[in-house]
Motif scaffolding. Structure first.
Motif, short mmCIF file in Angstrom:
data_model
loop_
_atom_site.label_atom_id
_atom_site.label_comp_id
_atom_site.label_asym_id
_atom_site.label_seq_id
_atom_site.Cartn_x
_atom_site.Cartn_y
_atom_site.Cartn_z
N SER A 151 41.54 33.18 42.68
CA SER A 151 42.30 33.70 41.53
C SER A 151 41.37 34.25 40.47
O SER A 151 41.60 35.33 39.93
CB SER A 151 43.17 32.58 40.93
N LEU A 152 40.31 33.51 40.19
CA LEU A 152 39.35 33.96 39.19
C LEU A 152 38.68 35.27 39.60
O LEU A 152 38.71 36.26 38.86
CB LEU A 152 38.27 32.90 38.95
N VAL A 153 38.09 35.28 40.79
CA VAL A 153 37.32 36.47 41.18
C VAL A 153 38.24 37.65 41.46
O VAL A 153 37.88 38.79 41.18
CB VAL A 153 36.36 36.21 42.36
N HIS A 154 39.43 37.39 41.99
CA HIS A 154 40.35 38.49 42.26
C HIS A 154 40.82 39.14 40.95
O HIS A 154 40.91 40.36 40.86
CB HIS A 154 41.54 38.01 43.09
N GLY A 155 41.10 38.33 39.95
CA GLY A 155 41.50 38.87 38.65
C GLY A 155 40.39 39.70 38.02
O GLY A 155 40.63 40.83 37.57
N LEU A 156 39.18 39.17 38.03
CA LEU A 156 38.05 39.92 37.48
C LEU A 156 37.78 41.18 38.30
O LEU A 156 37.47 42.24 37.74
CB LEU A 156 36.80 39.04 37.44
N ALA A 157 37.90 41.07 39.63
CA ALA A 157 37.67 42.23 40.50
C ALA A 157 38.70 43.31 40.24
O ALA A 157 38.36 44.50 40.20
CB ALA A 157 37.70 41.79 41.96
N SER A 158 39.94 42.92 40.07
CA SER A 158 40.99 43.92 39.81
C SER A 158 40.73 44.65 38.50
O SER A 158 40.88 45.87 38.42
CB SER A 158 42.36 43.24 39.79
N LEU A 159 40.32 43.92 37.48
CA LEU A 159 39.98 44.56 36.22
C LEU A 159 38.77 45.48 36.37
O LEU A 159 38.76 46.60 35.84
CB LEU A 159 39.70 43.51 35.14
N ALA A 160 37.77 45.05 37.12
CA ALA A 160 36.58 45.88 37.34
C ALA A 160 36.93 47.13 38.13
O ALA A 160 36.42 48.22 37.85
CB ALA A 160 35.50 45.09 38.07
N ALA A 161 37.82 47.00 39.12
CA ALA A 161 38.21 48.16 39.93
C ALA A 161 39.00 49.17 39.11
O ALA A 161 38.92 50.37 39.36
CB ALA A 161 39.04 47.71 41.13
N GLU A 162 39.75 48.69 38.14
CA GLU A 162 40.53 49.59 37.28
C GLU A 162 39.67 50.23 36.21
O GLU A 162 40.11 51.17 35.56
CB GLU A 162 41.69 48.81 36.65
N GLY A 163 38.45 49.72 36.01
CA GLY A 163 37.49 50.39 35.16
C GLY A 163 37.35 49.97 33.72
O GLY A 163 36.49 50.51 33.04
N PRO A 164 38.12 49.01 33.17
CA PRO A 164 37.93 48.74 31.75
C PRO A 164 36.65 47.99 31.40
O PRO A 164 36.24 48.00 30.25
CB PRO A 164 39.16 47.90 31.37
N THR A 165 36.01 47.36 32.38
CA THR A 165 34.79 46.59 32.11
C THR A 165 33.61 47.28 32.76
O THR A 165 33.60 47.47 33.98
CB THR A 165 34.93 45.16 32.68
N PRO A 166 32.60 47.68 31.99
CA PRO A 166 31.41 48.32 32.57
C PRO A 166 30.74 47.40 33.60
O PRO A 166 30.77 46.18 33.47
CB PRO A 166 30.50 48.56 31.37
N ALA A 167 30.12 48.00 34.59
CA ALA A 167 29.55 47.27 35.73
C ALA A 167 28.65 46.09 35.33
O ALA A 167 28.88 44.98 35.79
CB ALA A 167 28.81 48.23 36.65
#
Length: 183
Positions: A151-167
């Motif tokens: 749940s933790l990594v999937h949520g963070l991954a989804s946000l990263a894939a959508e682009g709001p958080t720089p790499a």
């Protein structure tokens, strides 16, 4: 856009092109005809390899899950926090794959390769969770800990894939959140 198909693995070339198209236009706008045009092959080639659009997306999801399992599995040697970073990084770097991997309405749910790939990705994540010392996750069963970790990594991954958080920030956040989760 590719310059057309010019090598021996057409199936792989179609999957690569489909991933790129999905990254650009989303899974709902993917068409087999446009995929064939962009890959420089006959309009029937994608159907020959995948049957239909759902078959293509199922193959793409299975391929993505296998790549994710390999990335997370390799990172597990560095502990759960590095496995978490690998998961988030995968979503960011393979957006086309990630966009379909967890979308059951797009996939053939009964596909054996998809089921096998899902199991492999879950095994890799479980290995990451099992790398956490038992006393740090004593309040959860291994299965519960894996679900919370996913749940933790999937949520963070989804946000990263959508682009709001720089790499770099996404990787650092994943690492720190994973450490905190089972502190």
């Amino acid at each position: 856009m590719s310059d057309g198909y010019h090598h021996g693995d057409l199936r792989r070339a179609l999957l690569d092109e489909a991933s790129q198209m999905i990254d650009e236009v989303g899974p709902s706008s993917l068409s087999l005809r446009e995929l064939a045009r962009r890959a420089g092959v006959s309009h029937g080639a994608p159907a020959h390899h995948f049957g239909d659009r759902r078959g293509l997306l199922t193959a793409l999801a299975a391929h993505g899950l296998r790549m994710l399992a390999a990335d997370v599995g390799a990172a597990t040697a560095g502990g759960f926090d590095e496995a978490a970073v690998a998961y988030v990084r995968f979503a960011r770097e393979h957006r086309g794959h990630y966009a379909v991997m967890y979308r059951p309405e797009l996939l053939h749910a009964d596909d054996g390769e998809l089921s096998s790939a899902r199991a492999a990705s879950m095994e890799a994540l479980m290995a990451g969770v099992e790398s956490i010392p038992a006393e740090r996750r004593a309040h959860l069963t291994a299965s519960e800990a894996a679900h919370v970790a996913w749940s933790l990594v999937h949520g963070l991954a989804s946000l990263a894939a959508e682009g709001p958080t720089p790499a770099p920030q996404a990787d650092d956040l994943a690492r720190r959140a994973a450490r905190q989760l089972f502190a």
